[in-house]
Design a protein around this motif. Structure first.
Motif, PDB file in Angstrom:
ATOM      1  N   ARG A 121       0.812  -1.217   0.000  1.00  0.00           N
ATOM      2  CA  ARG A 121       0.000   0.000   0.000  1.00  0.00           C
ATOM      3  C   ARG A 121       0.843   1.264   0.000  1.00  0.00           C
ATOM      4  NH1 ARG A 121      -3.239  -0.859   5.113  1.00  0.00           N
ATOM      5  NH2 ARG A 121      -3.995   1.227   4.692  1.00  0.00           N
ATOM      6  N   ARG A 122       2.143   1.088  -0.019  1.00  0.00           N
ATOM      7  CA  ARG A 122       3.005   2.262   0.047  1.00  0.00           C
ATOM      8  C   ARG A 122       2.827   3.119  -1.197  1.00  0.00           C
ATOM      9  NH1 ARG A 122       5.789   4.813   4.065  1.00  0.00           N
ATOM     10  NH2 ARG A 122       7.311   6.168   3.108  1.00  0.00           N
ATOM     11  N   ARG A 123       2.513   4.373  -1.025  1.00  0.00           N
ATOM     12  CA  ARG A 123       2.320   5.256  -2.181  1.00  0.00           C
ATOM     13  C   ARG A 123       3.577   6.076  -2.434  1.00  0.00           C
ATOM     14  NH1 ARG A 123      -3.380   7.854  -0.301  1.00  0.00           N
ATOM     15  NH2 ARG A 123      -4.392   5.923   0.233  1.00  0.00           N
ATOM     16  N   ASP A 125       5.984   9.338  -2.937  1.00  0.00           N
ATOM     17  CA  ASP A 125       6.048  10.613  -2.244  1.00  0.00           C
ATOM     18  C   ASP A 125       5.341  11.679  -3.078  1.00  0.00           C
ATOM     19  OD1 ASP A 125       6.737  12.927  -1.024  1.00  0.00           O
ATOM     20  OD2 ASP A 125       8.881  12.804  -1.480  1.00  0.00           O
ATOM     21  N   ARG A 126       4.283  12.251  -2.517  1.00  0.00           N
ATOM     22  CA  ARG A 126       3.558  13.304  -3.246  1.00  0.00           C
ATOM     23  C   ARG A 126       3.508  14.590  -2.444  1.00  0.00           C
ATOM     24  NH1 ARG A 126      -1.404  10.041  -6.068  1.00  0.00           N
ATOM     25  NH2 ARG A 126      -0.105   8.870  -7.473  1.00  0.00           N
ATOM     26  N   ASP A 127       4.448  14.776  -1.533  1.00  0.00           N
ATOM     27  CA  ASP A 127       4.486  16.023  -0.770  1.00  0.00           C
ATOM     28  C   ASP A 127       4.651  17.190  -1.727  1.00  0.00           C
ATOM     29  OD1 ASP A 127       4.359  14.653   1.524  1.00  0.00           O
ATOM     30  OD2 ASP A 127       6.475  14.827   2.043  1.00  0.00           O
ATOM     31  N   GLU A 128       4.017  18.291  -1.359  1.00  0.00           N
ATOM     32  CA  GLU A 128       4.167  19.467  -2.223  1.00  0.00           C
ATOM     33  C   GLU A 128       5.585  20.020  -2.096  1.00  0.00           C
ATOM     34  OE1 GLU A 128       1.024  22.048  -0.894  1.00  0.00           O
ATOM     35  OE2 GLU A 128      -0.317  21.247  -2.413  1.00  0.00           O
ATOM     36  N   ARG A 129       6.121  20.513  -3.193  1.00  0.00           N
ATOM     37  CA  ARG A 129       7.468  21.097  -3.179  1.00  0.00           C
ATOM     38  C   ARG A 129       7.420  22.508  -3.765  1.00  0.00           C
ATOM     39  NH1 ARG A 129       8.645  16.555  -1.169  1.00  0.00           N
ATOM     40  NH2 ARG A 129      10.189  15.114  -1.988  1.00  0.00           N
TER      41      ARG A 129
ATOM     42  N   GLY B 203      12.360  19.795   1.969  1.00  0.00           N
ATOM     43  CA  GLY B 203      11.987  20.251   0.628  1.00  0.00           C
ATOM     44  C   GLY B 203      10.499  20.510   0.460  1.00  0.00           C
ATOM     45  N   MET B 204       9.738  20.267   1.527  1.00  0.00           N
ATOM     46  CA  MET B 204       8.291  20.410   1.452  1.00  0.00           C
ATOM     47  C   MET B 204       7.885  21.884   1.520  1.00  0.00           C
ATOM     48  SD  MET B 204       6.331  17.890   3.966  1.00  0.00           S
ATOM     49  CE  MET B 204       5.605  19.045   5.067  1.00  0.00           C
ATOM     50  N   TYR B 205       6.689  22.212   1.074  1.00  0.00           N
ATOM     51  CA  TYR B 205       6.179  23.560   1.261  1.00  0.00           C
ATOM     52  C   TYR B 205       5.585  23.641   2.662  1.00  0.00           C
ATOM     53  CZ  TYR B 205       3.452  27.748   0.820  1.00  0.00           C
ATOM     54  OH  TYR B 205       2.926  28.984   1.046  1.00  0.00           O
ATOM     55  N   ASP B 208       2.124  22.684   3.869  1.00  0.00           N
ATOM     56  CA  ASP B 208       1.813  21.270   3.726  1.00  0.00           C
ATOM     57  C   ASP B 208       2.230  20.484   4.968  1.00  0.00           C
ATOM     58  OD1 ASP B 208       0.531  19.815   1.863  1.00  0.00           O
ATOM     59  OD2 ASP B 208       2.322  19.051   0.880  1.00  0.00           O
ATOM     60  N   ARG B 211       0.896  17.137   6.303  1.00  0.00           N
ATOM     61  CA  ARG B 211       1.039  15.885   5.556  1.00  0.00           C
ATOM     62  C   ARG B 211       2.182  15.030   6.092  1.00  0.00           C
ATOM     63  NH1 ARG B 211      -0.217  16.954  -0.747  1.00  0.00           N
ATOM     64  NH2 ARG B 211      -0.002  14.741  -0.815  1.00  0.00           N
ATOM     65  N   HIS B 262       1.118   5.423   5.217  1.00  0.00           N
ATOM     66  CA  HIS B 262       1.855   5.836   4.018  1.00  0.00           C
ATOM     67  C   HIS B 262       2.387   7.269   4.110  1.00  0.00           C
ATOM     68  CE1 HIS B 262      -2.341   7.006   3.193  1.00  0.00           C
ATOM     69  NE2 HIS B 262      -1.779   8.060   2.648  1.00  0.00           N
ATOM     70  N   ALA B 270       3.433   0.117   4.645  1.00  0.00           N
ATOM     71  CA  ALA B 270       2.456   0.939   5.383  1.00  0.00           C
ATOM     72  C   ALA B 270       1.809   0.168   6.538  1.00  0.00           C
ATOM     73  CB  ALA B 270       1.398   1.452   4.421  1.00  0.00           C
TER      74      ALA B 270
END
Lengths: 288, 357
Positions: A121-123, A125-129, B203-205, B208, B211, B262, B270
């Motif tokens: 289930r590991r997705r 990395d979609r953190d915003e940059r 590196g994140m905003y 955010d 998250r 996750h 996860a």
């Protein structure tokens, strides 16, 4: 050390010490903010002239808790590259993105691609940059979008035949309206490129493109090339000071849905790429 | 002068005096102890002086009725402060469009300064401190509005550094004027700043930050330790606010990660991450209950208790809600409550024995 700290604490936390320290915090905070504003406005700014097409409507949002807000802010309207589904009238709310090279995704700190069949289930990395986006005003990106839409409309009309049914007629009408809007009323400000560093875009585009900070996230879709969503584009809100309000009100009059009186706003972007309004003036029909 | 260093200690002293007189009356009635009239008069005079000093220095409550009214005043003061802060915000929004930029600047900068001076002026002239606290909260609201609106007027890119400024301001007012609500606001601002800052390191905003909830674990642990490292005896209820707020943030983070593994920094599967954080949640909340009981920090015990139950019931819901008949599900929940009662009864027995010894 601990006793020294205690002594400082005792001195600051007396009523007089607390009052002075809190006042210093207020003044310091304001000095920092105003210093930043002054720094942004030193030197020669980039000056952009946007028409009413590049601002989202309504110009004055007067609903809900904003009903009592007497201030006014114009918001730049922009879009990403044309979507795959040209029929979709809602696409601008769902898709403001750009196709990018996998190495740019890596530079942003994401995986270059995502294994769609990977178990677990590991997705990804979609953190915003943070990133920088180059926007083009009334250039090839807009023209290409209009051409694509024109071709699509023509194709749809020919596919529907000489006597389409009612449902098909309504769909084609909506498509024509969409095309008309894109060609004559919609924004011509398009995001065309993206980079991790501001300097990269400056080197490539100089002052021909508007370069703004943004927040992005990757779009991993196994059937499509790699791309990113531009989730937020900063410095697109431009406060209208009281000095320009009268001019704006004269131009716009009573704003109603669909009415877009022609005007242009001159906006300067400073060293920190933070904008300020320089002028609002009527746009003549010849300029339209 | 009394030797009570905070309102809590002063209130404890006042309660002790009241308890002493009640017990003395009981002892006299039972014929166990009888003071001479001179002794009685000496004790009464001493206690009168102490109570006067306690009332003057710490505004303590001398009766149950006064205590209830004090609580009512605290609630009203909180509601009043919230309403006044909202009023300041909407007042500015209603009229700021009619002012030029220089006037807006003057209003925005002078409003928190004026509210600040008012708070300290009132503090010097009013005993209870409620009105000064109210003015301090308005000053904080004005300062928040000040920085936020400058950002809007000058079209600035949003930054999490504003939270640091607000936190420093809130802490200063909280400690100088003894305002617990501002301490809570300051702590929340610290969480927002640290969450944003640590997020940007990866590196994140900064907006955010939620998250990656693990960013809040270390600040929560550090803030929990503050009252143990720095004595807060002078400040009524401050230690409890540090501990409870940091525990709430800590356990909420664990709760989120135990359900959505996750989003963790850990590079595991996860399911493993969720299992790990479920274990951490149970272990830490149980430890909090035990530590709270042993150290006499009822607020720590209560918070640990609430989150232990929350972790347990979330797990029960995960395991049984879909396949178990509802009557059986709720019956099991009831049984766990009875089990918890038995455990607490045992713990209470131990406490009672210690108190007796």
């Amino acid at each position: 050390m601990r006793s020294q700290l205690k002594n400082i604490g005792r001195r600051v936390l007396t009523p007089r010490g607390g009052l002075i320290a809190a006042a210093v915090v207020i003044l310091f905070g304001n000095a920092v903010v105003l210093g930043r504003v002054a720094y942004n406005r030193t030197g020669e700014p980039e000056v952009w002239t946007f028409s009413e097409r590049e601002f989202s409507q309504p110009w004055r949002y007067r609903y809900g808790s904003n009903r009592e807000n007497s201030g006014m802010t114009l918001h730049l309207d922009w879009q990403g590259e044309p979507p795959e589904e040209l029929d979709d009238v809602w696409y601008r709310h769902a898709w403001r993105g750009l196709g990018v090279e996998p190495r740019l995704l890596e530079a942003l700190g994401y995986a270059a691609d995502h294994d769609c069949d990977a178990p677990g289930r590991r997705r990804p990395d979609r953190d915003e940059r943070r990133a920088w986006v180059a926007l083009e005003l009334d250039g090839p990106a807009h023209r290409r979008h209009v051409e694509l839409m024109a071709e699509h409309l023509e194709e749809q009309v020919s596919q529907a035949g000489p006597e389409p049914d009612e449902q098909e007629k309504r769909r084609l009408d909506r498509l024509r309206e969409r095309f008309d809007d894109l060609k004559h009323r919609g924004t011509r400000l398009y995001a065309v490129d993206l980079a991790v560093d501001e300097a990269d875009l400056e080197r490539r585009y100089g002052d021909r493109h508007l370069i703004l900070p943004a927040v992005v996230s990757p779009r991993y879709d196994c059937d499509r090339p790699t791309s990113v969503y531009i989730n937020r584009l900063f410095n697109t809100a431009i406060h209208v000071p009281r000095g320009y309000r009268a001019a704006f009100d004269r131009l716009v009059g009573r704003e109603s849905r669909g009415s877009r009186p022609p005007f242009e706003a001159v906006v300067a972007y400073g060293r920190l790429r933070e904008p300020w309004l320089r002028d609002i003036r009527p746009r003549t029909r010849a300029e339209e | 002068m009394t030797d009570a260093s905070s309102r809590t200690a002063a209130q404890r002293r006042a309660d002790g005096i009241a308890g002493f007189h009640a017990e003395l009356a009981e002892l006299e009635r039972a014929g166990v102890l009888a003071l001479t009239p001179a002794q009685k008069e000496a004790v009464a005079a001493h206690h009168r002086a102490v109570r006067e000093a306690l009332g003057r220095e710490h505004d303590v409550d001398f009766s149950e009725g006064a205590r209830r009214l004090s609580l009512g005043m605290q609630v009203v003061s909180f509601l009043g402060a919230a309403a006044l802060a909202a009023s300041v915000f909407f007042l500015f929004y209603q009229y700021w469009g009619y002012f030029g930029t220089p006037s807006q600047l003057v209003i925005l900068i002078t409003a928190p300064l004026a509210a600040l001076i008012a708070a300290f002026y009132i503090r010097q002239r009013e005993d209870t401190g409620y009105f000064a606290k109210l003015a301090a909260l308005v000053a904080f609201a004005c300062f928040t509005l000040n920085i936020a609106m400058l950002g809007q007027i000058f079209n600035m890119t949003p930054s999490h550094n504003a939270f640091l400024l607000w936190a420093v301001f809130a802490f200063l007012l909280a400690y100088t004027l003894d305002v617990r609500l501002l301490l809570a606001a300051g702590i929340l601002c610290v969480f927002a700043f640290v969450g944003g800052e640590t997020g940007t390191w990866s590196g994140m905003y900064w907006l955010d930050m939620t998250r990656r909830p693990e960013n809040f674990l270390l600040p929560a642990a550090l803030l929990f330790a503050v009252p143990s490292l720095i004595s807060h005896r002078r400040f009524h209820g401050f230690a409890a606010i540090y501990r409870v707020l940091s525990m709430i943030i800590f356990f909420l983070v664990i709760l989120v990660l135990s359900n959505w593994g996750h989003i963790s920094y850990l590079d595991w599967d996860a399911d493993w991450i969720e299992g790990f954080y479920q274990f951490v949640g149970f272990a830490v909340s149980a430890l909090a209950v035990l530590w709270g009981v042993r150290s006499g920090h009822a607020h720590v015990m209560m918070t640990g208790n609430v989150f232990f139950a929350l972790f347990l019931y979330t797990k029960f819901f995960d395991w049984w809600w879909n396949w178990m008949p509802k009557y059986l599900f709720f019956f099991l929940i009831g049984l766990t409550a009875i089990l918890a009662l038995l455990v607490f009864k045992r713990l209470r027995g131990v406490q009672q024995m210690r108190a007796g010894a």
